[in-house]
Design a protein around this motif. Structure first.
Motif, PDB file in Angstrom:
ATOM      1  N   PRO A  68       1.199  -6.209  -4.513  1.00  0.00           N
ATOM      2  CA  PRO A  68       0.907  -4.858  -5.022  1.00  0.00           C
ATOM      3  C   PRO A  68       0.459  -3.937  -3.894  1.00  0.00           C
ATOM      4  O   PRO A  68      -0.358  -4.309  -3.056  1.00  0.00           O
ATOM      5  CB  PRO A  68      -0.225  -5.089  -6.022  1.00  0.00           C
ATOM      6  CG  PRO A  68      -0.088  -6.508  -6.426  1.00  0.00           C
ATOM      7  CD  PRO A  68       0.442  -7.236  -5.226  1.00  0.00           C
TER       8      PRO A  68
ATOM      9  N   THR B  20       5.377   0.484  -6.199  1.00  0.00           N
ATOM     10  CA  THR B  20       4.215  -0.248  -6.703  1.00  0.00           C
ATOM     11  C   THR B  20       3.964  -1.488  -5.866  1.00  0.00           C
ATOM     12  O   THR B  20       2.915  -2.102  -5.954  1.00  0.00           O
ATOM     13  CB  THR B  20       4.448  -0.683  -8.158  1.00  0.00           C
ATOM     14  OG1 THR B  20       5.717  -1.350  -8.233  1.00  0.00           O
ATOM     15  CG2 THR B  20       4.445   0.508  -9.082  1.00  0.00           C
ATOM     16  N   ARG B  21       4.965  -1.845  -5.075  1.00  0.00           N
ATOM     17  CA  ARG B  21       4.832  -3.057  -4.266  1.00  0.00           C
ATOM     18  C   ARG B  21       5.058  -2.733  -2.808  1.00  0.00           C
ATOM     19  O   ARG B  21       5.816  -1.825  -2.460  1.00  0.00           O
ATOM     20  CB  ARG B  21       5.884  -4.051  -4.753  1.00  0.00           C
ATOM     21  CG  ARG B  21       5.570  -5.467  -4.361  1.00  0.00           C
ATOM     22  CD  ARG B  21       6.460  -6.402  -5.128  1.00  0.00           C
ATOM     23  NE  ARG B  21       7.218  -7.218  -4.179  1.00  0.00           N
ATOM     24  CZ  ARG B  21       8.373  -7.791  -4.441  1.00  0.00           C
ATOM     25  NH1 ARG B  21       8.933  -7.599  -5.606  1.00  0.00           N
ATOM     26  NH2 ARG B  21       8.973  -8.525  -3.547  1.00  0.00           N
TER      27      ARG B  21
END
Lengths: 232, 225, 244
Positions: free
Chosen positions: C223, C208-209
């Motif tokens: 993000p 997600t990052r």
């Protein structure tokens, strides 16, 4: 231990000392009874032996200082001292036979001083070899400090062990002799030689440290440049 | 105590790894035997001479076999960066030192037993009369030698000429451990008159303990990145 | 972060860390943090400093300057806490060739002082389908199988922080899928994941990052889907193309 003693003064004193020492060694000190002129090497021989030993003491102290504080100057001092000490140590091993052969007819003997010096010389070699052969130079300081400390412990043990060994396996005292019953003029010459060689030793170490300092500055400049250059 | 468990794990691991191919132990024994054989063959002399030479021959053989073993001990860690693998675990580096030192000590001791047998045969000499004293000397001498071999092995593993570097470090420093061991062994074999043997053992023990403690304390700096 | 997750677990922090090799800076003044529940992809070209950074997090290398903190404490001085919480996989397998897979794991388990060791080994081997080969010598395994054994070793002590340096190297298609599924579940298990890979789409599907590293510096840390891909030089073959 930052010496604020100006380098030129140091060099000047050393030069003066060397001149005085040479005069005393060759002209002032009386000729030795049994050995003749060749005995004069003794002053060089002992002075070099003293500085070589002192060098390893400095390596020991600098190594401990490095491990405790991670100070790079301490590591540089150890390295510089090792290089200079190695040269002086080699001189002892060279002057020994040069003196022994004409004086007593033998090239070498395992008496206390020569044995100790030879082991010391091997330790210097090991230390310098380690510095040269490391795959990752970043590790040099740590590893050499460890070797410096263990090496010095070994020097202490050598000193005690050799003395004990000679009580068990006594040898006719040859090269060790002259300390007992030195003519006062010989003693004076010896002291001046010791002092001058100590000055010379530290002078050479300082010059070598200067080189190390320059390398460090250069390295810092390169590192700063490495930062600035980023590809975008 | 969990420290002992960790030491035991490392020691057991080294023993098990060695057991799987037995190369290190075999080469140490063969090498040591060759040295003893060479001397025995070259000096086929009367018993008096033998007693003078045997201690030196034995300890020289032990010294060289030892260095061979110490080199291989760290070579086995190098293959898959296993030493780094151990660094991933919350283990005090000093414990790694003790574990590896004990492994080196055991391998060298095993090789010494083999060499002693060969010496008994070839030199026609029995070690039994002074066996207690000899075992003590052998133990302390090997202990100090293995401790130095372990730390220097770790140091030398960082260099380009590993085997040579280890030898260059080991021999000057371990010189007196070897000399005093030879001397005490010689006295023991000669059937030394009363009480003096304690002095001999004590000297070897003293030096060995000093070097073992120094190596133990300094090992963590060798492993630091 | 997954909803309802109380973040009272310790965090891994990198503060202004630089690493020199000689005079070459492999990592330049990097600052970032990793918390439980994070799932971060470390991406960058060869030589960007990814491996160096990951090794420092795993305590295998020391920063030349700056510090790395775990639960607020510098890992140089107080490393044990960090080591227990971190599982690391790299190019090297850290396996002893002369020991079997099981023996290798047992050794590491003992170094970590784990209880119930045999059961934990079973579980770790099961995760990577290595149970059938538990008694094979590590030297007899193929590269891919060694990688799986190494992964089992890394997960053995149930670490909170999973740090993987190109973990998919050498794995066959089935193993890759299994590992991907495992990594996807980590955030909801309350763990943190930081990994590097050469296949951006594969990494993007798991994380997600994004932490983009180039020439030792962090170019982006945030993000993944909001990253300025064009600016970072990343071309996507699927998903948002991320125009500024």
């Amino acid at each position: 231990m930052i010496r604020k003693f100006p380098l030129r003064l140091h060099a000047g004193l050393t030069l003066a000392g060397l001149v005085v020492a040479l005069y005393m060694i060759f002209l002032y000190a009386p000729e030795e009874m049994t050995m003749g002129e060749v005995q004069r090497i003794f002053y060089l021989h002992v002075s070099c032996a003293w500085t070589a030993l002192m060098g390893f003491i400095i390596i020991f102290i600098a190594s401990i200082a490095y491990l405790m504080k991670r100070s790079q100057p301490a590591d540089e001092l150890a390295h510089a001292t090792a290089e200079v000490g190695f040269i002086f140590c080699t001189c002892v091993l060279v002057t020994g036979p040069l003196w022994a052969k004409p004086a007593w007819g033998i090239w070498w003997t395992w008496d206390a001083r020569l044995t100790l010096t030879f082991l010391l010389w091997l330790l210097y070699v090991a230390y310098l070899m380690l510095r040269s052969y490391l795959v990752n130079p970043g590790r040099a300081a740590n590893l050499c400090a460890v070797v410096g400390i263990i090496g010095f412990v070994d020097v202490l043990i050598d000193y005690m062990a050799i003395r004990w060994w000679r009580t068990q396996h006594p040898q006719p005292v040859i090269l060790g002799g002259p300390e007992s019953g030195l003519d006062p003029r010989m003693l004076a010459t010896l002291l001046v030689s010791l002092g001058t060689f100590t000055l010379l030793f530290f002078l050479l170490v300082r010059i070598r440290l200067g080189l190390a300092g320059l390398r460090r500055e250069f390295s810092e400049i390169r590192r700063t440049l490495a930062f600035r250059t980023s590809e975008d | 105590m969990s420290n002992l468990k960790v030491i035991w794990s490392i020691l057991a691991k080294d023993l098990r790894v060695e057991w799987r191919n037995r190369e290190t132990l075999a080469s140490m024994c063969v090498f040591g035997l060759l040295i003893i054989f060479l001397f025995n063959f070259a000096f086929e002399t009367a018993r008096e001479e033998t007693l003078r030479l045997l201690p030196a021959v034995l300890w020289v053989a032990i010294a060289f076999a030892g260095v061979l073993g110490f080199n291989r001990s760290f070579a086995s860690e190098r293959e898959n960066s296993c030493l780094e693998g151990m660094a991933l675990a919350p283990v005090d580096p000093s414990l790694i030192f003790v574990g590896k030192m004990l492994a080196n000590l055991l391998f060298l001791a095993a090789a010494e037993v083999v060499m002693a047998f060969a010496a008994t045969l070839w030199f026609n000499f029995s070690f039994l009369p002074a066996v207690g004293e000899l075992l003590l000397i052998a133990f302390f001498g090997t202990l100090g030698y293995a401790a130095l071999g372990t730390i220097f092995g770790a140091v030398a593993a960082n260099t380009r000429m590993r085997e040579v570097m280890l030898t260059v470090l080991q021999f000057p420093v371990a010189f007196w451990i070897l000399m005093l061991s030879i001397d005490s062994t010689s006295n023991a074999m000669r059937g030394d008159p009363g009480g003096n043997w304690i002095g001999g053992v004590a000297r070897v023990a003293g030096i060995s303990v000093v070097f073992t403690v120094a190596s133990f304390l300094l090992f963590e700096y060798v492993l630091e990145e | 972060m997954p909803p309802g997750n109380h973040d009272n677990k310790p965090a891994l922090e990198v503060r202004n860390v630089t690493k020199f090799f000689g005079d070459l800076a492999a990592v330049k003044e990097v600052t970032l943090g990793l918390r439980c529940g994070d799932s971060a992809l470390l991406y960058g070209p060869n030589g960007a400093g990814k491996t160096t950074l990951l090794r420092m997090l795993a305590s295998l290398a020391r920063p030349s300057s700056g510090e790395i903190l775990f639960a607020g404490k510098n890992i140089e001085h107080d490393g044990a806490g960090a080591k227990v919480a971190i599982g690391f996989v790299s190019h090297a397998t850290f396996l002893y060739g002369e020991l079997t897979v099981r023996e290798n794991l047992r050794f590491f388990g003992r170094l970590f002082g784990l209880s119930n060791l045999e059961k934990r080994i079973d579980a770790a081997l099961e995760m990577f389908d290595m149970l059938p080969r538990e008694n094979v010598f590590a030297r007899d395994l193929s590269r891919g199988l060694q990688q799986r054994a190494s992964l089992a070793r890394a997960f053995l002590h149930d670490p909170d922080f999973v740090i993987l340096d190109e973990p998919f190297t050498g794995l066959d298609h089935e193993s890759v899928t299994k590992l991907e599924n495992l990594l996807l579940r980590l955030p909801e298990q309350g763990k943190a994941l930081l990994f590097s890979t050469h296949d951006f789409e594969q990494g993007a599907a798991l994380a997600t990052r994004l932490i983009a590293l180039k020439a030792g510096s962090v170019r982006y840390n945030g993000p993944l889907n909001e990253a300025p891909f064009k600016k970072l030089g990343i071309t996507r073959t699927s998903g948002p193309s991320g125009d500024e």
